[in-house]
Design a protein around this motif. Structure first.
Motif, mmCIF file in Angstrom:
data_model
loop_
_atom_site.group_PDB
_atom_site.id
_atom_site.type_symbol
_atom_site.label_atom_id
_atom_site.label_comp_id
_atom_site.label_asym_id
_atom_site.label_seq_id
_atom_site.Cartn_x
_atom_site.Cartn_y
_atom_site.Cartn_z
ATOM 1 N N GLY A 1 21.432 10.159 -20.543
ATOM 2 C CA GLY A 1 21.941 8.929 -20.558
ATOM 3 C C GLY A 1 22.734 8.561 -22.018
ATOM 4 N N LEU A 2 23.089 9.399 -22.373
ATOM 5 C CA LEU A 2 24.079 9.015 -23.768
ATOM 6 C C LEU A 2 25.402 9.200 -23.640
ATOM 7 N N ASP B 1 16.586 12.853 -16.201
ATOM 8 C CA ASP B 1 16.303 11.425 -15.808
ATOM 9 C C ASP B 1 17.260 10.397 -16.569
ATOM 10 N N ALA B 2 18.146 9.655 -15.996
ATOM 11 C CA ALA B 2 19.006 8.669 -16.614
ATOM 12 C C ALA B 2 18.935 7.680 -16.976
ATOM 13 N N ASN B 3 17.431 7.018 -16.288
ATOM 14 C CA ASN B 3 16.887 5.757 -16.448
ATOM 15 C C ASN B 3 18.092 4.605 -16.197
ATOM 16 N N HIS B 4 18.675 4.886 -15.080
ATOM 17 C CA HIS B 4 19.976 4.186 -14.518
ATOM 18 C C HIS B 4 20.926 3.635 -15.381
ATOM 19 N N GLU C 1 30.785 6.930 -12.614
ATOM 20 C CA GLU C 1 30.560 7.973 -13.528
ATOM 21 C C GLU C 1 29.349 9.056 -12.987
ATOM 22 N N ALA C 2 28.358 8.672 -12.244
ATOM 23 C CA ALA C 2 27.473 9.631 -11.935
ATOM 24 C C ALA C 2 27.826 10.902 -10.966
ATOM 25 N N ALA D 1 21.507 1.876 -11.267
ATOM 26 C CA ALA D 1 20.557 0.749 -11.169
ATOM 27 C C ALA D 1 19.703 0.553 -9.963
ATOM 28 N N PRO D 2 18.533 0.311 -10.181
ATOM 29 C CA PRO D 2 17.846 0.350 -8.911
ATOM 30 C C PRO D 2 18.114 -0.589 -7.712
#
Ligand code: CA
Length: 423
Positions: free
Chosen positions: A209-210, A235-238, A244-245, A265-266
């Motif tokens: 996630g950086l 794990d990217a924690n949204h 991008e993903a 995002a959830p």
């Protein structure tokens, strides 16, 4: 499978908390248990905290304090139940207020064994004020404690109340490699992943996630360190948008990543669906979802390949059962999200013991216990009878035995609680 459990009297006498009334004979208590009359007398919330030696982080924030939020439910039968609410840092103090000043007055005096009635009573009164998030995290800790009480009252482990154990041992995966503000993070991740592998874990998970470029460097460093024959999850924690993903996910596929957790995002259900369609690797998520109604939309929408319900957040064990049924009805595999103290870890051991194989086979894929390997005294030192997860993983091929004590088997050391409690 032969699993010994202690009798009702034993479990009552072993309960940490209110001493049984001396005029109340063991026989009388057993009778009241049989009649289902164990009144809730008090509900206390304990927020424990200490300063970490090193800052830890994920894609949303860095933190320096370790927090645990435990819920203690006392009864007139001398049985005390323990639960945990998801939500660290300042969130724990808000949840403590909800537990003690909103939920407790609703249910003190009620029969602790009426878990389903209590859940709906509380939810119906909270619904207008929050169907997700902190009110449901707070309800979760209370519900888990009620299951602990029910198991202790009957002298059986909670997995027995859930219908029995499908397995005697549960494979664990090591979670670590949290983000730190260090220039040599890739070298640090490489070393940490080697330590997790050497500790005996058969799979592991790292934070990303950086930014896609930096993430790929980190995953490359870890993959090089641990080799190709061990499952690696990220794990990217949204932290990302779908646009991008998708290319990041393709690069992760090249590196043999088993699942890509919380890429977006959830709330972005369409984004989740698009990622499941675009990528071959598993898309995982669900830790930020709540109740059967939230999970219904996530599951029916085929938003994830692997569902990660968090029992200490989504509404407790009672609600986890409903979420599990929804997942099974749609053939979505479940790997529980596990975070927090030994109470949360122990609770999940019962859920994973009682998790059916699905779709079912002679050699089914086994569920895994998520086990945080970063420093946490609330995981390692809290309980009167430690879970000894690290020792078991090292000695038993990366697996953990299911618990056998009545209830959840996670009674904390009250002196330890007193030492770390903050108000
Ligand atoms: Ca996560």
């Amino acid at each position: 499978m032969e699993i010994q459990t202690s009798d009702v009297t034993g479990s009552v006498m072993n309960g940490a908390g209110v001493a049984p009334d001396t005029n109340d004979s063991a026989q009388g208590r057993s009778l009241r248990v049989a009649l289902g009359k164990i009144r809730i007398t008090a509900i206390k919330s304990h927020v424990l905290q200490y300063d970490l030696d090193d800052e830890l982080g994920y894609s949303q924030q860095y933190y320096t304090k370790r927090t645990a939020h435990l819920v203690e439910v006392q009864t007139d039968a001398g049985i005390t139940g323990w639960g945990e609410c998801f939500g660290g840092g300042a969130i724990a103090f808000a949840n403590k207020t909800i537990v003690e000043r909103v939920i407790a007055p609703m249910i003190v005096g009620d029969d602790a064994l009426d878990r389903e009635v209590i859940w709906h009573k509380v939810y119906n009164l909270l619904r207008d004020h929050g169907q997700k998030g902190m009110p449901i995290q707070s309800l979760s800790g209370v519900d888990i404690a009620l299951w602990d009480i029910a198991g202790k009252a009957q002298g059986v482990p909670v997995w027995k109340l859930l219908g029995g154990a499908f397995r005697e041992r549960i494979p664990a995966y090591g979670y670590g490699m949290m983000l730190q503000r260090k220039d040599d993070l890739a070298e640090r991740f490489a070393a940490e992943s080697a330590r997790i592998k050497d500790a005996g874990f058969g799979a592991m998970k790292m934070k990303i996630g950086l930014g896609p470029k930096r993430d790929i460097q980190l995953v490359e460093a870890v993959r090089k360190s641990i080799g190709d024959d061990i499952d690696l999850m990220v794990d990217a924690n949204h932290a990302y948008t779908t646009r991008e993903a998708i290319p990041l996910g393709r690069a992760l596929e090249e590196l043999g990543v088993y699942w890509f957790e919380e890429p977006v995002a959830p709330e972005d259900r369409q984004g989740y669906r698009d990622l499941c369609t675009a990528l071959d690797l598993n898309i995982a998520g669900g830790e930020a979802e709540f109740t059967r109604w939230g999970f219904r939309d996530l599951i029916e929408g085929r938003c994830v390949d692997i569902l990660q319900p968090e029992v200490c957040a989504l509404g407790g064990i009672s609600e986890y059962q409903k979420v599990l049924a929804l997942a099974q009805a749609h053939f979505v595999p479940v790997v529980n999200h596990v975070w927090g103290s030994a109470v949360a870890v122990g609770t999940n051991l019962h859920l994973l013991a009682a998790l059916p194989d699905f779709p079912g086979a002679a050699h089914p894929v086994q569920p895994m216990l998520e086990y945080d390997t970063t420093p946490n005294r609330f995981r390692e030192e809290l309980l009167q009878e430690p879970l000894r997860i690290n020792e078991q993983v090292a000695e038993n091929g990366g697996t953990v035995a299911i618990p056998t004590a009545p209830g959840l088997g996670v009674d904390p050391d009250l002196k330890f609680i007193k030492h770390f409690e903050v108000n």
